[in-house]
Design an enzyme around this catalytic site. Structure first.
Site, PDB file in Angstrom:
ATOM      1  CE  LYS A  78      13.561  42.792 -17.558  1.00  0.00           C
ATOM      2  NZ  LYS A  78      14.185  43.880 -16.784  1.00  0.00           N
ATOM      3  CE1 TYR A 136      12.781  40.745  -8.694  1.00  0.00           C
ATOM      4  CE2 TYR A 136      12.763  38.408  -8.191  1.00  0.00           C
ATOM      5  CZ  TYR A 136      12.691  39.435  -9.109  1.00  0.00           C
ATOM      6  OH  TYR A 136      12.516  39.141 -10.430  1.00  0.00           O
ATOM      7  CE1 TYR A 140      11.650  43.407 -11.888  1.00  0.00           C
ATOM      8  CE2 TYR A 140      10.538  41.347 -12.426  1.00  0.00           C
ATOM      9  CZ  TYR A 140      11.680  42.038 -12.084  1.00  0.00           C
ATOM     10  OH  TYR A 140      12.865  41.363 -11.934  1.00  0.00           O
TER      11      TYR A 140
END
Length: 335
Positions: free
Chosen positions: A48, A264, A290
């Site tokens: 990010k 998730y 992830y």
């Protein structure tokens, strides 16, 4: 591509290393390399940070003094946003969605959540399933009422501005591969809010390499059709910023969503096995949400023969090992 035309604030340690993984390569039967975007530097690093360089640039160009964003409880994006705000004297308001339903103390208070608070962000929790765009607007209104000038960043920093960070990363990977005399066959990355894969897809298309270098996203949340559509739409919007409409082809967008598991942020034994394999062959720390699921997928795809023996594959490490401390009760039990 000419990225200097876009406002940018330098946050990351770039270029991140592109390194061989010889022991994992032997295990999987491919020539595996890793793009170390866990080493971008900001508050422990992660993918990010690249997006935030352009998002923060846009925010500062608009005169904002407060960043507003959201994510799941153990969001890596939120941690890095809080750090970017702190480093530039800005306020930061974050909304954490209890998306997994976990009430474990380590999940709700340790890992990235602890770091969010350490970095000075104002943290608010909301139940899973909350409409997050509406919550972002509520938080922005609160910032305005307090005299602030908010800049709203979507979850994952995944919009056409944030995706510019991965247009740049695609260029960076190709330059490094050329320097190492590597002929790239594929890039593999986790894909969730879509910005990382979309930026890579747009970057490869801008370099006319989208047919030559296969890009595989390993989904962490959405079903395949929805994930691929999100990536395609965002990649097209990203390419349009370079006046190159139509260069991203739908058939170049691949998202394998067979490795999501129960949902998730929910960790199964396959993820734990992938974490162990990476750690015990290469001393490599992945995260459980992830990169751990992406590695789980890569391992299985290799064993199914999706990649040919000796293919040169780059695995993009999106960071997030800080989140391991929020999953001790789950990961620890599976070791």
């Amino acid at each position: 591509m000419h990225l200097a035309r876009f406002p940018r604030v330098r946050l990351a340690h770039l270029p991140t290393p592109l390194e061989p993984l010889p022991r994992l390569s032997e295990e999987l039967g491919i020539d595996l390399w890793i793009k170390r975007d866990d080493c971008t530097g900001l508050a422990g690093g992660g993918n990010k940070t690249r997006k935030l360089e352009f998002l923060l640039g846009d925010a500062m160009a608009q005169g904002a003094d407060t960043l507003v964003t959201q994510g799941a409880v153990q969001s890596n994006h939120v941690r890095q946003t809080a750090a970017a705000a702190a480093a530039h004297g800005m306020g930061c308001r974050i909304i954490l969605e209890e998306r997994t339903g976990s009430k474990a103390h380590d999940y709700l208070a340790n890992g990235n959540v602890l770091l969010d608070r350490l970095l000075g962000a104002e943290v608010r929790f909301v139940p899973g399933g909350t409409l997050m765009p509406a919550e972002l607007e509520i938080e922005a209104q609160r910032a305005r009422a307090a005299g602030g000038r908010p800049y709203v960043i979507p979850g994952g920093g995944s919009n056409p501005i944030g995706a510019l960070g991965y247009v740049d990363c695609a260029r960076e990977i190709v330059v490094q591969a050329d320097e190492l005399d590597l002929k790239l066959d594929a890039i593999v990355t986790a894909t969730g809010s879509a910005g990382t894969q979309a930026g890579l897809a747009a970057g490869l298309a801008l370099m006319n390499l989208h047919w030559e270098v296969r890009l595989f996203g390993i989904g962490v949340r959405a079903p395949r059709d929805r994930q691929e559509e999100m990536v395609f739409n965002l990649a097209c919007a990203t390419a349009r910023q370079f006046d190159r409409d139509g260069i991203v082809h739908r058939e170049c967008i691949h998202a394998n969503c067979d490795y999501v598991g129960e949902g998730y942020g929910l960790v199964d034994q396959g993820v734990i096995d992938a974490l162990k394999l990476a750690a015990r062959t290469e001393g490599l720390l992945l995260d459980p949400v992830y990169s751990g699921k992406a590695m789980k997928g890569l391992i299985d795809l290799c064993r199914k023969g999706v990649f040919e023996t000796g293919d040169t594959v780059v695995f993009l490490h999106t960071g997030g090992a800080q989140g391991l401390f929020g999953y001790e009760s789950v990961v620890g039990a599976g070791l």
